[in-house]
Design a protein around this motif. Structure first.
Motif, short mmCIF file in Angstrom:
data_model
loop_
_atom_site.label_atom_id
_atom_site.label_comp_id
_atom_site.label_asym_id
_atom_site.label_seq_id
_atom_site.Cartn_x
_atom_site.Cartn_y
_atom_site.Cartn_z
N ALA A 179 6.55 1.07 0.26
CA ALA A 179 5.78 0.07 1.02
C ALA A 179 6.20 -1.34 0.63
O ALA A 179 6.34 -2.22 1.50
CB ALA A 179 4.29 0.28 0.78
N ALA A 183 7.92 -4.50 2.91
CA ALA A 183 6.84 -5.44 3.20
C ALA A 183 7.37 -6.74 3.79
O ALA A 183 8.43 -7.24 3.39
CB ALA A 183 6.06 -5.73 1.92
N ASP A 308 2.36 -5.85 6.13
CA ASP A 308 3.36 -5.84 7.19
C ASP A 308 3.30 -7.16 7.95
O ASP A 308 2.53 -8.07 7.61
CB ASP A 308 3.18 -4.62 8.10
CG ASP A 308 1.90 -4.64 8.92
OD1 ASP A 308 1.25 -5.71 9.00
OD2 ASP A 308 1.54 -3.59 9.49
N LYS A 312 -1.40 -6.38 7.94
CA LYS A 312 -2.10 -5.16 7.53
C LYS A 312 -1.57 -4.73 6.17
O LYS A 312 -0.37 -4.81 5.89
CB LYS A 312 -1.91 -4.05 8.55
CG LYS A 312 -2.58 -4.31 9.89
CD LYS A 312 -2.39 -3.16 10.85
CE LYS A 312 -3.21 -1.96 10.43
NZ LYS A 312 -3.17 -0.88 11.44
N THR A 314 -0.16 -2.49 3.38
CA THR A 314 0.66 -1.27 3.35
C THR A 314 0.75 -0.66 1.95
O THR A 314 1.09 0.52 1.82
CB THR A 314 2.09 -1.57 3.85
OG1 THR A 314 2.68 -2.59 3.03
CG2 THR A 314 2.06 -2.03 5.31
N PRO A 351 -2.81 2.51 2.69
CA PRO A 351 -2.10 3.81 2.75
C PRO A 351 -1.54 4.30 1.42
O PRO A 351 -1.47 5.51 1.18
CB PRO A 351 -0.96 3.54 3.75
CG PRO A 351 -1.37 2.30 4.50
CD PRO A 351 -2.19 1.50 3.55
#
Length: 397
Positions: A179, A183, A308, A312, A314, A351
């Motif tokens: 992630a 990013a 992101d 949002k 991640t 996540p």
């Protein structure tokens, strides 16, 4: 929803006796033949006990006994326990140093008890305690969590090299690394969740009464959990078989977690009652409470959050150093692990999360659960992170 549903008024049962002065706290209880205890505590954060001279104190009016940590250990009274085993990321068990109820050889925080005076009155016990001479050899001390794990730092327990209790991890490290590699933005913070001291209306207190005919102990104590106290005192501390021990918690003037553990003073009072053959009472003062009631929090953390292009979340990466103080307390190992790290998603959809928690010994008062225990630390971290991210990304929180 009617008289029994959500929002219905609840009849209060305790208020009348409290507001009319009819509450019954441990300090209100008086037993026939009751004696009083006063603890002699270390003024040093780290020191060897080279000797204790109680000869002058024993000659003073009303003094029945001066008992020390070596006698307690010789009588095979068990060490205080930590109730949750935590394993480090390499699979090794946490490294817990021994915590006797009174120090026989080494003190590891200011306020740790080394001896106790038992006398006919509280003032006689206090006066005699001033006549007890303790010969200390001061040792290097460390109070800061990062300094405690630095090369060459003073060592607290031989069982915990480098003062590290455990290095524990949870989460999906590979997913978090992925992630962050993808990013659009990463926000990084270093923050401290400062140590705090509980301060209940009623200081901690204990009255212990040993019945020699029945070989039975009774303990009155300011406890939030007398059932656990009875279990632990019998099963782990070798005070008495469970059927020979009764624990009574009358009114408890506040606690919020700080009165849920078993403390050294309760153990010593029970042991001393049998030694002197009479009930023994101890009521802590505010200074003792400040020094010896289990402190809370004390985290130093680096947190990183990946976003992101649409802002949002991640991924979240957290590394926390948790200060345990001089010893492991009853719930201390679980607070920065399963009660903290498992809550790091909070109210957000994240996540991938990976957290590392390093538990550290320092020459400070032991730290344990207080007022939410781990959950407030997680919430504080997340909300600080989200506010900081919003400002850096120039969007509304």
């Amino acid at each position: 929803m009617g008289i029994e549903g959500i929002g219905a008024s609840v009849v209060r049962k305790e208020d009348k006796r409290f507001i009319t002065g009819k509450g019954r706290y441990v300090d209100d209880i008086k037993l026939v033949g009751m004696t009083h205890a006063h603890f002699i505590r270390s003024p040093h954060p780290h020191a060897k006990i080279k000797g204790i001279d109680a000869s002058a104190a024993l000659k003073m009016p009303g003094v029945l006994a001066v008992l020390n940590g070596k006698e307690l250990v010789d009588d095979k009274i068990g060490n205080l326990i930590c109730g949750w085993m935590i394993h480090s990321k390499d699979g090794s068990p946490m490294k817990m140093g021994a915590w006797p109820a009174m120090a026989p050889e080494v003190v590891r925080f200011v306020g740790q008890a080394v001896a106790v005076v038992i006398a006919e009155s509280k003032n006689q016990a206090r006066d005699a305690a001033e006549a007890v001479v303790v010969d200390y050899e001061e040792l290097p001390a460390v109070a800061d969590v990062k300094a405690a794990i630095a090369p060459g730092a003073p060592q607290l327990h031989p069982e915990a090299p480098g003062n590290q209790v455990y290095d524990w991890v949870i989460g999906d490290e590979a997913a978090v690394n992925d992630a962050f590699s993808k990013a659009a933005n990463v926000v990084t913070m270093e923050l401290s969740n400062n140590r705090l001291v509980p301060n209940a209306m009623e200081p901690r207190a204990a009255i212990a009464d040993y019945d020699a005919a029945e070989e039975h102990f009774t303990l009155y104590t300011t406890s939030q959990n007398p059932h656990v106290a009875r279990l632990v005192l019998s099963a782990f501390y070798n005070i008495a078989p469970e059927h020979k021990l009764r624990v009574i918690a009358p009114d408890v003037g506040g606690g919020f977690g700080s009165k849920i553990y078993i403390y050294p003073e309760e153990m010593v009072a029970l042991w001393a009652s049998k030694k002197v053959g009479r009930p023994v009472k101890w009521t802590g003062d505010r200074t003792e409470s400040f020094l010896t009631d289990a402190h809370g929090r004390d985290h130093v953390t680096k947190a990183e959050m990946a976003f992101d292009k649409d802002h949002k979340i991640t991924g979240l990466r957290v590394k926390t150093y948790a200060n345990f103080g001089g010893y492991m307390s009853l719930f201390s190992s679980s607070v920065p692990t399963y009660l903290y790290a498992t809550l790091l998603s909070g109210q957000y959809t994240i996540p991938a999360i990976h957290a590392e928690v390093i538990g550290v010994y320092t020459n400070t008062t032991p730290v344990d659960a207080y007022r939410g225990a781990g959950r407030p630390e997680a919430s504080y971290l997340l909300e600080r992170m989200m506010e900081t991210a919003a400002r850096q990304l120039k969007v509304d929180p």
